[in-house]
Design an enzyme around this catalytic site. Sequence first.
Site, PDB file in Angstrom:
ATOM      1  N   ASP A 172       7.136  21.258 -13.793  1.00 20.99           N
ATOM      2  CA  ASP A 172       6.490  22.505 -14.207  1.00 20.99           C
ATOM      3  C   ASP A 172       6.744  23.624 -13.200  1.00 20.99           C
ATOM      4  OD1 ASP A 172       5.446  21.553 -16.553  1.00 20.99           O
ATOM      5  OD2 ASP A 172       3.569  20.881 -15.641  1.00 20.99           O
ATOM      6  N   LYS A 198      10.655  17.915  -6.224  1.00 18.98           N
ATOM      7  CA  LYS A 198       9.620  17.126  -5.530  1.00 18.98           C
ATOM      8  C   LYS A 198       8.701  16.449  -6.527  1.00 18.98           C
ATOM      9  CE  LYS A 198       5.852  18.160  -5.840  1.00 18.98           C
ATOM     10  NZ  LYS A 198       4.522  18.664  -6.143  1.00 18.98           N
ATOM     11  N   THR A 199       8.263  15.287  -6.299  1.00 17.65           N
ATOM     12  CA  THR A 199       7.104  14.601  -6.875  1.00 17.65           C
ATOM     13  C   THR A 199       7.243  13.100  -6.630  1.00 17.65           C
ATOM     14  OG1 THR A 199       5.774  14.007  -8.790  1.00 17.65           O
ATOM     15  CG2 THR A 199       8.035  14.546  -9.302  1.00 17.65           C
ATOM     16  N   ASP A 201       5.985  11.018  -8.378  1.00 14.12           N
ATOM     17  CA  ASP A 201       5.988  10.356  -9.691  1.00 14.12           C
ATOM     18  C   ASP A 201       7.390   9.950 -10.143  1.00 14.12           C
ATOM     19  OD1 ASP A 201       3.352  10.989  -9.538  1.00 14.12           O
ATOM     20  OD2 ASP A 201       3.270  12.204 -11.347  1.00 14.12           O
TER      21      ASP A 201
HETATM   22  P1  FBP Z   1       2.965  16.429  -8.714  1.00 12.53           P
HETATM   23  O1  FBP Z   1       3.546  16.152 -10.065  1.00 12.53           O
HETATM   24  O2  FBP Z   1       2.476  17.811  -8.552  1.00 12.53           O
HETATM   25  O3  FBP Z   1       3.937  16.044  -7.629  1.00 12.53           O
HETATM   26  O4  FBP Z   1       1.699  15.496  -8.498  1.00 12.53           O
HETATM   27  C1  FBP Z   1       1.648  14.225  -9.048  1.00 12.53           C
HETATM   28  C2  FBP Z   1       0.431  13.467  -8.607  1.00 12.53           C
HETATM   29  O5  FBP Z   1       0.605  12.898  -7.342  1.00 12.53           O
HETATM   30  C3  FBP Z   1       0.112  12.416  -9.675  1.00 12.53           C
HETATM   31  O6  FBP Z   1       0.690  11.188  -9.357  1.00 12.53           O
HETATM   32  C4  FBP Z   1      -1.399  12.429  -9.720  1.00 12.53           C
HETATM   33  O7  FBP Z   1      -1.898  12.140 -11.000  1.00 12.53           O
HETATM   34  C5  FBP Z   1      -1.739  13.843  -9.383  1.00 12.53           C
HETATM   35  O8  FBP Z   1      -0.726  14.305  -8.555  1.00 12.53           O
HETATM   36  C6  FBP Z   1      -3.075  13.986  -8.683  1.00 12.53           C
HETATM   37  O9  FBP Z   1      -3.353  15.323  -8.501  1.00 12.53           O
HETATM   38  P2  FBP Z   1      -4.342  15.924  -7.414  1.00 12.53           P
HETATM   39  O10 FBP Z   1      -3.619  15.892  -6.117  1.00 12.53           O
HETATM   40  O11 FBP Z   1      -4.546  17.322  -7.877  1.00 12.53           O
HETATM   41  O12 FBP Z   1      -5.553  15.071  -7.386  1.00 12.53           O
END
Ligand code: FBP
Length: 545
Positions: A172, A198-199, A201
Amino acid sequence: MEKSALQIARAAYQPKLPKGLQGNVSVKEGVPTQSVADQEEIKKLFPNTYGMPLIEFVPGEAQSYAPFNVGVILSGGQAPGGHNVICGLFDGIKRLNPESKLYGFILGPGGLVDHKYMELTADIIDQYRNTGGFDMIGSGRTKLEKEEQFEKGLEIIKELGIKAIVIIGGDDSNTNACVLAEYYAAKKCGVQVIGCPKTIDGDLKNEQIETSFGFDTACKTYAEVIGNIQRDANSARKYWHFIKLMGRSASHIALECALQCQPNVCIVSEEVEAKNQTLDDIVTYIAQVVADRAADGNNFGTVLIPEGLIEFIPAMKALIAELNDLLATPEGAALAKDQQREWILNKLSAANKAVYESLPLGVAAQLTMERDPHGNVQVSLIETEKLLSEMVANKLAAWKKEGKFNGKFSALHHFFGYEGRCAAPSNYDADYCYALGTSAAMLMANGKTGYMAIVKNTTAPAAEWIAGGVPITMMMNMEKRNGEMKPVIKKALVRLDGAPFKEFASRRNQWARETCFVYPGPIQYFGPTEVCDQATKTLQLEQAK
Ligand code: FBP
């Protein structure tokens, strides 16, 4: 800041760079590109940044560059290696001209809009080399998508004489980076925008992006702890451990941890959806594995659950969609927490009401908690691991009465997510991120905008990695978001025809019945390359020749 001996030694680690980025760099351009789908619509929406060529950096002649100022933003969830992207960026622009400056916007995209920033100087950068976390400048989830935000950003960009912005984020955030690049290009502001994948996931990947950074370290961190739990389970032989793993949507993390640790059960959300499975199908499958192992005298084991599972079970998905609509109405939004359940039960359609009523009270309440800024259910806050183990316990109790289960079932619960997001980056992520940051610097120096920095061939030794850039529009398609068709980067879910899932599927029956646990141990930073520098199993299987 006081540091441990490991931190001090690690700070001195010099990340390895691909040959193409080591000395003087020149740009090799490919042919014009197309978006992965919906070409006409995407081209119309991005007239200034559509169709650009792929870029590869190769060793070249010395060139001189005028000093240029750069702004960097960390967007969304933390991922190991973010600091090294910034370090690569800093070293990259200073190498081209020591007068260049780097500014960090504070606490995510909101920092650009609210003009919160700091100059990142060598002494600040040096404190964060090869460290985990995003605490150098902080991160945030503000969506950068409105014209007034772009204009507010432009004010500070002009004030600081910034030539280019680097947005380090997931699908996103990089989609928004592309919209911003197009906006500034259309207005001829002379501001470039570059993205970085980055992520933890692992769902920002495609033909051009091998993996998103942080996935490697996060999975290795979770795998270490899962391995420790498995060894404990195999020592005491009295507990079933239900372990939920992060991954908002895709099951890449759970699958990678399964490939590393060989648990008894790993649920893959994408398979659940493809097979149209119900919650009861999943519960029955787990209960059967428990019963079969009990028949062999093994009343212990491990179950891995991806946190996004709940939204992939078709009946739950339908329920969540209706809850989203209900809670978005003025009446729904104004409800006090203690009135919610009754009001919801009166409004839900019959099918969804039945599903809602079948859930333990705690889980039902978790489904109505506040959404994130992108409108997503915060799956990390839903205790799927408890939901499943409670339902498995009920099923086993019923089977016991029918004489179908004679063992014991005692469950413990874990959620691994935040524990891995800020771990000190593995050598893979430290090198990969430093190369991504260096690539971003080279893209900016060469006047590029609307590109994402990329590094490929990463299962080979680092010197053979290939660095470059991919036009963000190339990875886009049109998708329905909040009722509207929008250009977005295609999210990569686990492919059931992909090598990692196929490997798992071919071995899971044996892992279910026997005790085949693997205990991967902690990430190693110093030592033989086969211990310290290996990519994830996912990447190795995907790239196996
Ligand atoms: P990104 O996609 O922004 O990298 O974040 C993914 C993540 O780590 C997911 O695995 C998890 O569901 C979410 O962030 C948790 O979000 P928050 O840090 O806002 O609690």
